[in-house]
Design a protein around this motif. Structure first.
Motif, PDB file in Angstrom:
ATOM      1  N   PHE A 288       0.913  -1.099   0.159  1.00  0.00           N
ATOM      2  CA  PHE A 288       0.085  -0.078   0.034  1.00  0.00           C
ATOM      3  C   PHE A 288       0.835   1.223  -0.100  1.00  0.00           C
ATOM      4  O   PHE A 288       1.492   1.518   1.039  1.00  0.00           O
ATOM      5  CB  PHE A 288      -0.959  -0.015   1.489  1.00  0.00           C
ATOM      6  CG  PHE A 288      -1.921   1.072   1.210  1.00  0.00           C
ATOM      7  CD1 PHE A 288      -3.234   1.146   0.486  1.00  0.00           C
ATOM      8  CD2 PHE A 288      -1.609   2.415   1.624  1.00  0.00           C
ATOM      9  CE1 PHE A 288      -3.996   2.219   0.228  1.00  0.00           C
ATOM     10  CE2 PHE A 288      -2.571   3.347   1.618  1.00  0.00           C
ATOM     11  CZ  PHE A 288      -3.856   3.198   1.027  1.00  0.00           C
TER      12      PHE A 288
ATOM     13  N   GLU B 236      -1.696  -3.607   7.125  1.00  0.00           N
ATOM     14  CA  GLU B 236      -2.379  -2.307   7.213  1.00  0.00           C
ATOM     15  C   GLU B 236      -3.783  -2.308   6.659  1.00  0.00           C
ATOM     16  O   GLU B 236      -4.124  -3.100   5.899  1.00  0.00           O
ATOM     17  CB  GLU B 236      -1.823  -1.216   6.341  1.00  0.00           C
ATOM     18  CG  GLU B 236      -0.370  -0.870   6.825  1.00  0.00           C
ATOM     19  CD  GLU B 236       0.246   0.341   5.994  1.00  0.00           C
ATOM     20  OE1 GLU B 236      -0.522   1.113   5.363  1.00  0.00           O
ATOM     21  OE2 GLU B 236       1.727   0.420   5.696  1.00  0.00           O
TER      22      GLU B 236
ATOM     23  N   GLN C 247      -6.590  -0.347   5.127  1.00  0.00           N
ATOM     24  CA  GLN C 247      -6.973   0.868   4.518  1.00  0.00           C
ATOM     25  C   GLN C 247      -8.102   0.561   3.599  1.00  0.00           C
ATOM     26  O   GLN C 247      -8.098  -0.200   2.736  1.00  0.00           O
ATOM     27  CB  GLN C 247      -5.776   1.268   3.521  1.00  0.00           C
ATOM     28  CG  GLN C 247      -4.268   1.348   4.132  1.00  0.00           C
ATOM     29  CD  GLN C 247      -4.486   2.661   4.910  1.00  0.00           C
ATOM     30  OE1 GLN C 247      -5.286   3.658   4.884  1.00  0.00           O
ATOM     31  NE2 GLN C 247      -3.203   2.929   5.724  1.00  0.00           N
TER      32      GLN C 247
ATOM     33  N   ARG D 114      -8.846   3.955  -1.996  1.00  0.00           N
ATOM     34  CA  ARG D 114      -7.737   3.404  -1.461  1.00  0.00           C
ATOM     35  C   ARG D 114      -7.191   2.135  -2.276  1.00  0.00           C
ATOM     36  O   ARG D 114      -8.035   1.035  -1.770  1.00  0.00           O
ATOM     37  CB  ARG D 114      -7.566   3.321   0.065  1.00  0.00           C
ATOM     38  CG  ARG D 114      -7.920   4.731   0.731  1.00  0.00           C
ATOM     39  CD  ARG D 114      -7.963   4.611   2.271  1.00  0.00           C
ATOM     40  NE  ARG D 114      -8.018   6.053   2.821  1.00  0.00           N
ATOM     41  CZ  ARG D 114      -9.527   6.189   3.113  1.00  0.00           C
ATOM     42  NH1 ARG D 114     -10.457   5.383   2.961  1.00  0.00           N
ATOM     43  NH2 ARG D 114      -9.859   7.282   3.865  1.00  0.00           N
TER      44      ARG D 114
ATOM     45  N   TYR E  13      -4.575  -1.281  -2.807  1.00  0.00           N
ATOM     46  CA  TYR E  13      -3.368  -2.184  -2.503  1.00  0.00           C
ATOM     47  C   TYR E  13      -2.887  -2.384  -3.807  1.00  0.00           C
ATOM     48  O   TYR E  13      -3.596  -3.054  -4.749  1.00  0.00           O
ATOM     49  CB  TYR E  13      -3.814  -3.253  -1.809  1.00  0.00           C
ATOM     50  CG  TYR E  13      -4.125  -3.201  -0.251  1.00  0.00           C
ATOM     51  CD1 TYR E  13      -3.235  -3.236   0.813  1.00  0.00           C
ATOM     52  CD2 TYR E  13      -5.398  -2.386  -0.002  1.00  0.00           C
ATOM     53  CE1 TYR E  13      -3.594  -2.982   2.143  1.00  0.00           C
ATOM     54  CE2 TYR E  13      -5.870  -2.468   1.322  1.00  0.00           C
ATOM     55  CZ  TYR E  13      -4.845  -2.420   2.484  1.00  0.00           C
ATOM     56  OH  TYR E  13      -5.125  -2.241   3.759  1.00  0.00           O
TER      57      TYR E  13
END
Length: 270
Positions: A35, A60, A62, A70, A72
């Protein structure tokens, strides 16, 4: 040896990514996630069959949300074959009359996007034109689009993904005679291809295989396609037909072209 296809199953509550990868040949499938350049997890799975499953626990969390795409980054490696792709960590559920994204009720204020361009008909002249449509919609106060009577290009869906712009995937069934049983075989193959191709786009939050069918329809056509769609993708809601005569549907919608206020008694179909 090569990677044929893959499907991602984000798990918001457990902060994981489950995956199913179809491979050709034998070997080890390696998968890494990041990320914004930071490593968030990896795994290796022995591929001794045509389908490989596994999961990665993400370091993480997100979330992909409306207005915040957002994403990855993902790298899949199998022999000399390397695939660079992405996913969004989000889930969709229905709670009564609410559609929940990551557990939060989201009101979908969407436009009807027909993907038409004066100088290209149904082909956008450039990436900039695709992005402009999304920005115009956002500027007008909308948070997504029903992608109407067209299987949109993956580039448009990519921009929806990264901008956090909601989208309903649809099939161009305009002009079909929905009373004819022989339509089913041709329809299913094309609709399945669209669902499978776009399965991993986090922006797509539902499927709508038909539009404005009527009382002359063959009901089994709609119900069969609905159940097949849910078998191909159990992670998203499906509207059997948007407008007019529903058979079985996760969401009941009404098309009303009358400018006056009308009151409806909506039956419980499920």
């Amino acid at each position: 040896n090569y990677i044929e296809s893959f499907k991602f199953y984000p798990d918001v509550n457990n902060q994981k990514l489950s995956f199913e990868v179809k491979t050709k040949g034998l070997g080890t499938l390696n998968m890494k996630t990041e990320f914004e350049g930071r490593p968030t997890g990896e795994c290796s799975v022995c591929a001794d069959a045509d389908s490989v499953c596994g999961e990665i626990t993400l370091s993480e969390k997100q979330l992909w949300e409306v207005g915040h795409g957002r994403l990855y980054d993902v790298t899949l490696t199998f022999g000399d074959d390397v695939v660079n792709t992405y996913f969004g960590l989000r889930d969709i559920k229905i709670d009564g009359q609410k559609i929940l994204i990551n557990g939060k009720s989201v009101f979908q204020r969407t436009v009807l996007d027909q993907g038409f361009y004066p100088d290209g008909i149904y082909t956008a002249p450039s990436d900039e034109d695709l992005i402009k449509d999304i920005h115009l919609s956002l500027a007008a106060g909308f948070n997504g689009a029903r992608l109407h009577e067209k299987v949109f290009e993956p580039r448009f869906l990519y921009h929806c993904d990264r901008l956090g712009y909601l989208a309903w995937g649809e099939y161009p069934n305009w002009g079909m005679d929905h009373s004819k049983k022989e339509l089913l075989s041709a329809y299913i193959s094309e609709w399945k291809e669209a669902v499978m191709r776009d399965f991993n786009h986090p922006a797509i939050i539902g499927w709508c295989p038909f539009n404005e069918t009527n009382y002359k329809q063959w009901d089994e056509l709609l119900s069969t396609v609905y159940y097949l769609t849910k078998s191909w993708d159990p992670t998203r809601p499906c509207i059997d037909t948007s407008g007019y005569v529903h058979v079985v549907s996760d969401i009941y919608d009404v098309h009303n072209y009358n400018q006056e206020l009308l009151y409806y008694t909506i039956p419980n179909l499920l």
